[in-house]
Design a protein around this motif. Structure first.
Motif, PDB file in Angstrom:
ATOM      1  N   LEU A 137      -8.255   3.200  48.129  1.00  0.00           N
ATOM      2  CA  LEU A 137      -8.153   2.086  47.195  1.00  0.00           C
ATOM      3  C   LEU A 137      -8.274   0.761  47.939  1.00  0.00           C
ATOM      4  CD1 LEU A 137      -7.625   1.640  44.128  1.00  0.00           C
ATOM      5  CD2 LEU A 137      -5.211   1.285  44.713  1.00  0.00           C
ATOM      6  N   SER A 138      -9.048  -0.158  47.386  1.00  0.00           N
ATOM      7  CA  SER A 138      -9.198  -1.473  48.001  1.00  0.00           C
ATOM      8  C   SER A 138      -7.873  -2.231  47.913  1.00  0.00           C
ATOM      9  CB  SER A 138     -10.310  -2.267  47.320  1.00  0.00           C
ATOM     10  OG  SER A 138      -9.988  -2.517  45.964  1.00  0.00           O
ATOM     11  N   SER A 139      -7.778  -3.325  48.650  1.00  0.00           N
ATOM     12  CA  SER A 139      -6.499  -4.032  48.783  1.00  0.00           C
ATOM     13  C   SER A 139      -5.955  -4.530  47.452  1.00  0.00           C
ATOM     14  CB  SER A 139      -6.649  -5.207  49.752  1.00  0.00           C
ATOM     15  OG  SER A 139      -7.659  -6.098  49.303  1.00  0.00           O
ATOM     16  N   ASP A 140      -6.840  -4.880  46.517  1.00  0.00           N
ATOM     17  CA  ASP A 140      -6.379  -5.348  45.207  1.00  0.00           C
ATOM     18  C   ASP A 140      -6.834  -4.403  44.100  1.00  0.00           C
ATOM     19  OD1 ASP A 140      -4.963  -7.217  43.621  1.00  0.00           O
ATOM     20  OD2 ASP A 140      -6.869  -8.108  42.964  1.00  0.00           O
ATOM     21  N   GLY A 141      -7.082  -3.135  44.476  1.00  0.00           N
ATOM     22  CA  GLY A 141      -7.609  -2.174  43.515  1.00  0.00           C
ATOM     23  C   GLY A 141      -6.553  -1.598  42.592  1.00  0.00           C
ATOM     24  N   ASP A 142      -7.033  -0.881  41.577  1.00  0.00           N
ATOM     25  CA  ASP A 142      -6.168  -0.248  40.582  1.00  0.00           C
ATOM     26  C   ASP A 142      -6.440   1.249  40.540  1.00  0.00           C
ATOM     27  OD1 ASP A 142      -4.971  -2.637  38.704  1.00  0.00           O
ATOM     28  OD2 ASP A 142      -6.991  -3.130  39.406  1.00  0.00           O
ATOM     29  N   ILE A 143      -5.386   2.019  40.397  1.00  0.00           N
ATOM     30  CA  ILE A 143      -5.531   3.458  40.206  1.00  0.00           C
ATOM     31  C   ILE A 143      -4.868   3.833  38.890  1.00  0.00           C
ATOM     32  CG2 ILE A 143      -3.454   3.962  41.590  1.00  0.00           C
ATOM     33  CD1 ILE A 143      -4.808   6.608  42.402  1.00  0.00           C
ATOM     34  N   PHE A 144      -5.558   4.635  38.098  1.00  0.00           N
ATOM     35  CA  PHE A 144      -5.033   5.139  36.830  1.00  0.00           C
ATOM     36  C   PHE A 144      -5.084   6.661  36.868  1.00  0.00           C
ATOM     37  CE2 PHE A 144      -6.283   0.865  35.793  1.00  0.00           C
ATOM     38  CZ  PHE A 144      -5.362   0.433  34.839  1.00  0.00           C
ATOM     39  N   ILE A 145      -3.941   7.270  36.601  1.00  0.00           N
ATOM     40  CA  ILE A 145      -3.847   8.723  36.621  1.00  0.00           C
ATOM     41  C   ILE A 145      -3.360   9.205  35.261  1.00  0.00           C
ATOM     42  CG2 ILE A 145      -2.813  10.742  37.713  1.00  0.00           C
ATOM     43  CD1 ILE A 145      -2.390   9.075  40.219  1.00  0.00           C
ATOM     44  N   PHE A 146      -4.166  10.005  34.583  1.00  0.00           N
ATOM     45  CA  PHE A 146      -3.792  10.630  33.315  1.00  0.00           C
ATOM     46  C   PHE A 146      -3.317  12.044  33.589  1.00  0.00           C
ATOM     47  CE2 PHE A 146      -6.615   7.266  32.043  1.00  0.00           C
ATOM     48  CZ  PHE A 146      -6.149   6.840  30.794  1.00  0.00           C
ATOM     49  N   GLU A 147      -2.184  12.394  32.986  1.00  0.00           N
ATOM     50  CA  GLU A 147      -1.645  13.740  33.148  1.00  0.00           C
ATOM     51  C   GLU A 147      -1.116  14.280  31.823  1.00  0.00           C
ATOM     52  OE1 GLU A 147      -1.299  16.382  35.017  1.00  0.00           O
ATOM     53  OE2 GLU A 147      -2.700  15.509  36.441  1.00  0.00           O
ATOM     54  N   HIS A 148      -1.091  15.602  31.713  1.00  0.00           N
ATOM     55  CA  HIS A 148      -0.500  16.241  30.536  1.00  0.00           C
ATOM     56  C   HIS A 148       0.988  15.910  30.461  1.00  0.00           C
ATOM     57  CE1 HIS A 148      -4.162  18.256  29.829  1.00  0.00           C
ATOM     58  NE2 HIS A 148      -4.020  19.242  30.705  1.00  0.00           N
TER      59      HIS A 148
END
Length: 225
Positions: A137-148
């Protein structure tokens, strides 16, 4: 937990198996992918330049990522070579990489999108994967994780009867938050989603007011580096 599922065995029937278990909610087999990508777009302040879909499978989410982020370069990775072969045929303009083979440790992304992957990762390996994702992930990046959502009985039933979920160990939101925090992420929010079927369009607006109610079919975690 049973042996890890070999997704190469399910590439030809993946869409059919998914539709059989979710047609009570919608018969549109693209609805879930579109819903998730639209939700991510609504939460981003700046359009990403580089996107990684970790665990992209046969590429069900790719066209929606392309539509929502037309200027972004998209990379998809997966552990299933057969799935990636199908994705390459359908999306020749996208780079697909067998996980851990060719993706440089120096490659970083403004957005990492993950949908329904972590419950397939062996529990003992989840911290390692979280650390790897932070490196990407870049320094100002976003991660989105979808889970059941393990609190939803319908979701539990779908998972328990799905052949490619034989190895699934569902994560409570607390576990996912702890694993990402332990890897150095800053967890911004965790929302529940997928309450209202698209056959009731006049009620879709309720979703944003139900985001803290642990009854949605899935949940989404948003974090930054």
């Amino acid at each position: 937990m049973t042996n890890r599922v070999d997704f190469d065995q399910y590439t030809a029937d993946y869409n059919k198996l998914l539709q059989e278990r979710t047609d009570f909610f919608t018969k549109d087999d693209g609805y879930f992918a579109r819903y998730k990508v639209d939700l991510v777009k609504s939460k981003l302040k700046t359009p990403p330049r580089r996107i990684l879909e970790y665990g992209c499978g046969i590429g069900r989410n790719i066209s929606f990522l392309q539509k929502c982020f037309p200027e972004a370069a998209i990379v998809g990775t997966d552990i299933s070579a057969a799935s990636l072969d199908i994705a390459r045929e359908d999306y020749p303009g996208v780079q697909f990489i067998l996980e851990d083979e060719s993706l440089s440790n120096h490659d970083t992304f403004d957005l990492i999108f993950i949908a329904g992957v972590f419950h397939h990762i062996p529990v003992i390996e989840r911290d390692k994967v979280a650390q790897k994702l932070r490196q990407r992930l870049s320094s100002d990046g976003d991660i989105f994780i979808f889970e059941h959502n393990p609190y939803n009985p319908i979701t539990q039933r779908i998972v328990s009867t799905c052949p490619y979920d034989d190895d699934a160990v569902l994560l409570r939101p607390k576990e996912l938050r702890q694993r990402l925090s332990g890897a150095g992420f800053q967890v911004k929010e965790t929302d529940y989603c997928l309450f209202v079927p698209p056959s009731l369009p006049k009620l879709i607006w309720l979703e944003r007011y139900l985001a803290r109610v642990p009854l949605g079919g899935q949940y989404v975690l948003h974090a930054k580096k």
